[in-house]
Scaffold this active site. Structure first.
Site, PDB file in Angstrom:
ATOM      1  N   HIS A  88      65.549  73.906  56.616  1.00 48.35           N
ATOM      2  CA  HIS A  88      66.739  74.401  57.309  1.00 48.35           C
ATOM      3  C   HIS A  88      66.627  75.878  57.672  1.00 48.35           C
ATOM      4  CE1 HIS A  88      70.882  74.211  58.574  1.00 48.35           C
ATOM      5  NE2 HIS A  88      71.203  75.223  57.795  1.00 48.35           N
TER       6      HIS A  88
ATOM      7  N   ASP B  99      64.179  69.510  57.738  1.00 50.67           N
ATOM      8  CA  ASP B  99      65.501  70.032  57.397  1.00 50.67           C
ATOM      9  C   ASP B  99      66.227  68.977  56.567  1.00 50.67           C
ATOM     10  OD1 ASP B  99      68.047  71.065  57.249  1.00 50.67           O
ATOM     11  OD2 ASP B  99      68.140  71.683  59.342  1.00 50.67           O
TER      12      ASP B  99
ATOM     13  N   SER C   3      73.009  76.490  62.271  1.00 52.93           N
ATOM     14  CA  SER C   3      73.692  75.727  61.236  1.00 52.93           C
ATOM     15  C   SER C   3      75.160  75.560  61.627  1.00 52.93           C
ATOM     16  CB  SER C   3      73.526  76.434  59.888  1.00 52.93           C
ATOM     17  OG  SER C   3      73.824  75.582  58.824  1.00 52.93           O
TER      18      SER C   3
ATOM     19  N   TYR D  41      78.982  82.969  63.666  1.00 55.22           N
ATOM     20  CA  TYR D  41      78.844  81.934  62.624  1.00 55.22           C
ATOM     21  C   TYR D  41      80.205  81.280  62.360  1.00 55.22           C
ATOM     22  CZ  TYR D  41      77.381  79.499  58.426  1.00 55.22           C
ATOM     23  OH  TYR D  41      77.100  78.524  57.506  1.00 55.22           O
TER      24      TYR D  41
END
Length: 731
Positions: free
Chosen positions: A693, A658, A575, A495
């Site tokens: 999302h 989203d 993301s 991430y």
């Protein structure tokens, strides 16, 4: 305030050092339209036209041939999306063994589980999942042992399951609940109020504009404070966050008459948030700039004006208030955070008293007040420690956990000894424990039972060296009988942003992968919060390239240490993690064999113009500024797709509703990679319908999504699935 609740980019949520600006940049024509011919070895993709769109930004020509794909409402774009999704689902539906994956995920995902309870007025409120239901259900009881009653069941809200439950908060007497309904599991929401005893929903208390709402009840149970965002379509999407206000709603009155408590900031790069002390004496307002800085204001309800407690200058603060004292957690002067006691009668900064000093080894993540004590959640090398201290900061004990893994902080009430916490690890499903804050006595309260044998697997933590010499931790999960011969199919997850820590939590979807002889790796990249403020700062703004370098170094470690090799290595991120893997595949395409990119940011030149983009400027910067543009353009994945490069196979996973990260990123990047003449590997776009999302919140859709994801990985990395299990096969 338990944790500073910034609406996350994830999921679900940048930036290169200037010495990395020496990386070769594409000329303006590099992303221009390639010939519309398909070689016989390539998939037959839906035709995607390219246009000669070029912007001149800060003296640099920037090509954007697929800008037309930004307009989701266009019939042409809609047709393109349907064709891409149909191609992907048809292709993945034919992968041998996909049905076996669906069966296994059905066993693992349809489970009975229960959350820790919230106690209000002697009543207990909690969430359950059921083996025979698609969505989690909210229940309540009178007393811990009382009869269980359904309060809210979102499974009954729509025939197609597209209406979801968002935030919920019981009043302090337990007689009412305010909750959010979210169409298509998106961020946009509507607040409702219901009577717990009758189960009736109020027809008056219906509040639209609850995208950022986190309701806080007053002690008299007559109303609640909440964050409100106008739904006026004339307000540009990228400007909406700056219109957030804080309001107070009296139950039973018209929400249009709700009192304005704090006006909008007018700054779309900020978040506005509120909090109320348990006794109702102190109301706090947070003006949050990104994930590194915020200001705190406070007043006593009834007073006219707020007063400044602290103005964050490169630091963040959160406040718990109890018995006329503020307990302020901050990274000011302490990258791993510390706690101060503040007398509201003498709130000036010089009068603050430090009661919990910064730990030089572990990073303080959150502070709660439970049972008259401080509950302190720490991360030490990305694994959890929960400590209990007196309100004066004197250490009492470290909570005994059942192993090395991830645990929540203690949750409970400030004046009750009873508290709960959750523990999990990569191979241990969620356990809920009840504990006495005073004595430390702990007992198991609930557990998730799954058809799996955790003794078959092992988790190891390794440390590797990144490009600039930084030591980075990584978790590796695999079966105990794994042989390190340099050929194991490996899935590397990362991430690296927004101060979000990647902790060793359970993920049932990886079990078929492990049983296939695969390795699941989680790298604790810079940009996260594993080691506090400095770790986050090292991966944002002009230092974002450090995050990508950390991932590249993780891949090199896995090959060097004979776990895998590039053609057997897949990377996965969503993301901000989607940006990570997009940058990884465009910077070092030969280092990876497959890429799964979910709900990503990929056009970093225009990201701030869409969705909640302007709120992320403190994390990434903005192309409207010359220096930020130089950094963003240097790594923006969409702008670094080369026509002559063979990229790893790509599965792009997007969602049609989203409203956080605009799906235009996914569409434009897929178009660019599909149309790169030198790329022969599959480029697939999967679009989840009626999903936001975080994806759809229906178990059946999660099963289908996971089956497609792992079918793609098994096929691409050469993992053969057979009846009753899966077996690794080299290519």
């Amino acid at each position: 305030m338990r944790k500073l609740l910034v609406p996350a980019l994830l999921s679900l949520a940048a930036c290169a050092t200037q010495k990395e600006a020496a990386r070769e940049e594409l000329p303006a024509s590099a992303s221009a339209a390639p010939p519309q011919t398909q070689e016989s070895s390539r998939m037959a993709y839906p035709a995607t036209r390219a246009e000669q769109v070029v912007d001149t930004l800060h003296g640099v020509q920037v090509a954007d041939p697929y800008r037309w794909l930004e307009d989701e409402k266009s019939p042409e774009v809609q047709a393109w999306m349907k064709a891409q999704d149909a191609l992907t689902r048809e292709h993945l539906g034919k992968v041998p063994g996909r049905d076996a994956l669906v069966r296994r995920f059905t066993e693992l995902f349809y489970v009975d589980s229960i959350s820790p309870p919230a106690r209000r007025g002697g009543r207990y409120f909690y969430i359950r999942t059921h083996k025979d239901k698609e969505k989690a259900v909210l229940y309540w009881r009178d007393g811990e042992k009382g009869q269980e009653k359904v309060l809210l069941d979102p499974n009954t809200w729509s025939k197609d399951g597209t209406v979801s439950m968002g935030t919920w908060a019981p009043s302090w007497d337990g007689k009412k609940v305010v909750f959010a309904q979210k169409p298509n599991a998106a961020d946009e929401a509507v607040l409702h109020v219901m009577d717990v005893d009758t189960g009736e929903w109020s027809k008056v208390d219906v509040i639209e504009g609850a995208k950022y709402a986190s309701p806080k009840w007053t002690p008299d149970n007559k109303g609640f404070y909440y964050e409100w965002l106008p739904t006026d379509p004339s307000i540009p999407v990228d400007a909406r966050p700056g219109y957030t206000t804080v309001r107070y709603h009296v139950v039973g009155t018209d929400p249009k008459q709700d009192a304005l408590v704090h006006p909008r900031t007018g700054d779309p790069t900020t978040f506005l948030q509120s909090d109320l002390s348990r006794d109702g004496k102190y109301l706090f307002i947070y003006i949050v700039r990104g994930w590194s800085e915020n200001d705190v204001y406070w007043k006593r309800p009834g007073e006219k004006d707020f007063r400044l407690l602290v103005k964050g200058q490169g630091a963040k603060y959160s406040v718990n208030a109890w018995k006329d004292r503020f307990y302020v957690t901050t990274d000011e002067g302490a990258p791993r955070q510390r706690v101060f006691e503040v007398d509201p009668g003498k709130p000036e900064r010089a009068a603050w008293k430090e009661i919990v000093p910064e730990d030089k080894v572990a990073s303080l993540q959150a502070v709660n007040i439970v049972g008259g004590h401080l509950a302190l959640e720490y991360l030490k090398d990305a694994t959890t420690e929960v400590r209990v201290a007196t309100l004066q900061g004197k250490p009492v004990r470290t909570v005994q956990l059942p192993g090395v893994g991830a645990a929540s902080n203690l949750v409970g009430l400030e004046d009750l000894d009873e508290a709960y916490f959750v523990f999990t690890s990569f191979t241990v499903p969620r356990l809920v424990f009840k504990t006495s804050v005073a004595s430390g006595k702990t007992e198991e309260w609930a557990r998730v039972e799954l058809p799996m044998d955790p003794d078959l697997y092992t988790t190891e933590q390794v440390f590797y060296t990144s490009k600039d010499g930084t030591r980075v931790p990584m978790f590796l999960v695999h079966r105990k009988d794994l042989k390190r011969e340099g050929n194991a199919p490996t899935l590397l997850y990362g991430y690296g942003g927004f101060n979000v820590s990647m902790e060793p939590t359970f993920r049932g979807s990886i079990l078929p992968w492990l049983d296939a002889g695969g390795v699941y790796a989680v790298a604790n990249l810079r940009g996260g919060g594993e080691y506090g403020k400095d770790w986050h700062e090292a991966g944002r703004l002009g230092r974002k390239q450090n995050v990508f370098d950390d991932l590249h170094a993780a891949a090199e470690f896995l090959a060097r240490e004979k776990y895998t090799q590039p053609k057997r290595l897949a990377i996965y991120g969503g993301s901000n993690g989607g940006l990570l893997v997009g940058a990884a595949m465009t910077q070092r395409p030969a280092l990876y064999g497959a890429v799964v990119c979910a709900v990503p940011l990929l056009d970093m030149v225009r990201y701030h113009l869409f969705g909640s983009g302007r709120t992320w400027i403190p994390e990434y910067g903005t192309a409207e500024k010359a220096e930020d543009f130089k950094t963003l353009h240097a790594y923006s994945p969409y702008h670094h797709v080369r026509p002559d490069v063979r990229y790893p196979a790509l599965l792009m996973m997007a969602a049609d509703h989203d409203d956080r990260v605009d799906p235009m990123h996914a569409r434009k990047f897929v178009a660019a990679v599909q149309n790169a003449p030198g790329n022969q590997a599959p480029v697939l776009l999967r679009i989840e319908t009626n999903a936001g999302h975080g994806g759809a919140d229906q178990v059946a859709k999660t099963i289908e999504s996971s089956a497609d994801l792992y079918s793609f990985l098994f096929q691409t990395l050469g993992v053969e699935m057979r009846q009753g299990g899966v077996a690794a096969q080299g290519r």
